[in-house]
Design a protein around this motif. Structure first.
Motif, PDB file in Angstrom:
ATOM      1  N   VAL A 160     -50.975 -68.854  87.058  1.00  0.00           N
ATOM      2  CA  VAL A 160     -49.862 -68.382  86.220  1.00  0.00           C
ATOM      3  C   VAL A 160     -48.571 -68.456  87.017  1.00  0.00           C
ATOM      4  CG1 VAL A 160     -48.895 -66.425  84.959  1.00  0.00           C
ATOM      5  CG2 VAL A 160     -51.357 -66.872  84.869  1.00  0.00           C
ATOM      6  N   LYS A 161     -47.702 -69.368  86.605  1.00  0.00           N
ATOM      7  CA  LYS A 161     -46.426 -69.557  87.290  1.00  0.00           C
ATOM      8  C   LYS A 161     -45.240 -69.108  86.442  1.00  0.00           C
ATOM      9  CE  LYS A 161     -48.397 -71.494  90.853  1.00  0.00           C
ATOM     10  NZ  LYS A 161     -48.471 -70.784  92.149  1.00  0.00           N
ATOM     11  N   LEU A 177     -49.194 -67.780  80.161  1.00  0.00           N
ATOM     12  CA  LEU A 177     -49.949 -66.643  79.630  1.00  0.00           C
ATOM     13  C   LEU A 177     -50.160 -66.716  78.119  1.00  0.00           C
ATOM     14  CD1 LEU A 177     -48.159 -63.793  81.630  1.00  0.00           C
ATOM     15  CD2 LEU A 177     -50.559 -64.463  81.893  1.00  0.00           C
ATOM     16  N   ASN A 178     -49.580 -67.711  77.488  1.00  0.00           N
ATOM     17  CA  ASN A 178     -49.625 -67.806  76.024  1.00  0.00           C
ATOM     18  C   ASN A 178     -50.966 -68.343  75.532  1.00  0.00           C
ATOM     19  OD1 ASN A 178     -48.515 -67.440  73.488  1.00  0.00           O
ATOM     20  ND2 ASN A 178     -47.660 -69.503  73.409  1.00  0.00           N
ATOM     21  N   SER A 179     -51.983 -67.515  75.714  1.00  0.00           N
ATOM     22  CA  SER A 179     -53.349 -67.887  75.353  1.00  0.00           C
ATOM     23  C   SER A 179     -54.148 -66.628  75.033  1.00  0.00           C
ATOM     24  CB  SER A 179     -54.011 -68.643  76.508  1.00  0.00           C
ATOM     25  OG  SER A 179     -55.415 -68.679  76.357  1.00  0.00           O
ATOM     26  N   PRO A 180     -55.106 -66.698  74.110  1.00  0.00           N
ATOM     27  CA  PRO A 180     -55.950 -65.530  73.802  1.00  0.00           C
ATOM     28  C   PRO A 180     -56.787 -65.070  74.991  1.00  0.00           C
ATOM     29  CG  PRO A 180     -56.147 -67.222  72.096  1.00  0.00           C
ATOM     30  CD  PRO A 180     -55.407 -67.841  73.235  1.00  0.00           C
ATOM     31  N   ASP A 216     -53.770 -58.514  82.343  1.00  0.00           N
ATOM     32  CA  ASP A 216     -53.430 -59.618  83.250  1.00  0.00           C
ATOM     33  C   ASP A 216     -51.973 -59.619  83.677  1.00  0.00           C
ATOM     34  OD1 ASP A 216     -56.028 -61.021  83.212  1.00  0.00           O
ATOM     35  OD2 ASP A 216     -55.594 -61.233  81.077  1.00  0.00           O
ATOM     36  N   ALA A 217     -51.092 -59.081  82.835  1.00  0.00           N
ATOM     37  CA  ALA A 217     -49.671 -59.128  83.168  1.00  0.00           C
ATOM     38  C   ALA A 217     -48.913 -57.995  82.492  1.00  0.00           C
ATOM     39  CB  ALA A 217     -49.073 -60.462  82.742  1.00  0.00           C
ATOM     40  N   PHE A 218     -47.922 -57.477  83.209  1.00  0.00           N
ATOM     41  CA  PHE A 218     -47.005 -56.464  82.708  1.00  0.00           C
ATOM     42  C   PHE A 218     -45.645 -57.118  82.548  1.00  0.00           C
ATOM     43  CE2 PHE A 218     -43.733 -53.272  83.894  1.00  0.00           C
ATOM     44  CZ  PHE A 218     -43.911 -52.363  82.854  1.00  0.00           C
TER      45      PHE A 218
END
Length: 266
Positions: free
Chosen positions: A134-135, A140-143, A187-189
């Motif tokens: 993830v860059k 991140l645009n995935s289910p 996974d991400a904030f």
């Protein structure tokens, strides 16, 4: 003729009085009252937050203290959840909003905004294990990915608009959302860059990677009721003044060029 002239003059006087009454806005009211009441959700480091002594401190708090001093009044902070802060302003619970509020077109349909006092952007805190894959937010645009942020913020809006394919679960406060990533449940904030800088140091525990390139443009400004042009004029002139006389730079450096204030949060 004199009769019609008198009626006309009465009409002009009534219009003038109405205009004068209309001009009485938030700043005038605060000066008469002796207190500037500001709605604020004190959970946004380093803009507004509650320290270990229960005091609300932060960058925006110090700007508002300088504002109240320039008005010759006391500052009263009215703690209000972000999701209800605009309705609270519209019902007169305080004079203005000073809560790290992003000037968006949707919000601007409901309230007026001052000129921005700072510009930020959304950034990402991701799980350390994702550093090689993830860059940017686009990755991140995935289910397959689960995102988090605080409810009612532009972080939530951005997640649902720009990263809509990913799963989303929000929280009522920022620390809970960050810890969801630290603990591997998300996974991400997604949040404003100044907050993420602090959260990385305070909450990251060596388990996060900070993608520090902002991918949105977000001016933060003070919010007032529609039509209160006199107050907007005063606040905008105040912001110009503190930028020129060194006050703004001093406050900015205190909160963004140093992390010594973190000791007050422990």
């Amino acid at each position: 003729m004199k009769k019609y002239l008198s009626i006309w003059l009465l009409g002009v006087m009534a219009w003038a009085c109405a205009g004068t009454a209309y001009a009485e806005g938030a700043i005038d009211d605060a000066v008469k009252r002796g207190t500037l009441r500001v709605g604020m959700d004190p959970t946004y480091m380093p803009f507004e937050m509650t320290n270990k002594r229960g005091e609300i401190i932060g960058f925006e708090v110090d700007v508002l203290k300088a504002m109240a001093k320039a008005m010759g009044v006391k500052l009263e902070l009215v703690s209000t959840g972000l999701d209800g802060i605009i309705p609270a302003l519209l019902t007169g619970k305080f004079d203005l909003i000073g809560s790290g509020l992003t000037l968006t077109q949707e919000r601007n349909l409901r309230i007026n905004f001052s000129e921005p006092f700072i510009v930020v952007g959304q950034t990402l805190l991701i799980r350390k294990e994702l550093a090689d894959t993830v860059k940017s937010y686009k990755d991140l645009n995935s289910p397959d990915y689960r995102l988090t942020s605080k409810f009612g913020t532009t972080g939530e809006l951005v997640a649902k608009k720009l990263i809509a394919k990913a799963q989303y679960h929000g929280y009522d406060n920022e620390p809970e959302a960050v810890l969801d990533v630290v603990n591997g449940k998300a996974d991400a904030f997604i949040y404003d860059s100044p907050y993420n800088v602090v959260a990385m140091e305070k909450l990251g525990n060596g388990k996060l990677v900070y993608l520090d390139q902002p991918f949105t443009y977000e001016p933060l400004a003070f919010g007032l009721k529609k039509g209160d042009h006199d107050s907007l004029n005063w606040i905008n002139n105040f912001l110009h003044q503190i930028r020129e006389d060194g006050t703004y730079e001093r406050i900015h450096n205190k909160w963004f060029k140093s992390t010594t204030w973190l000791k007050e949060m422990e």
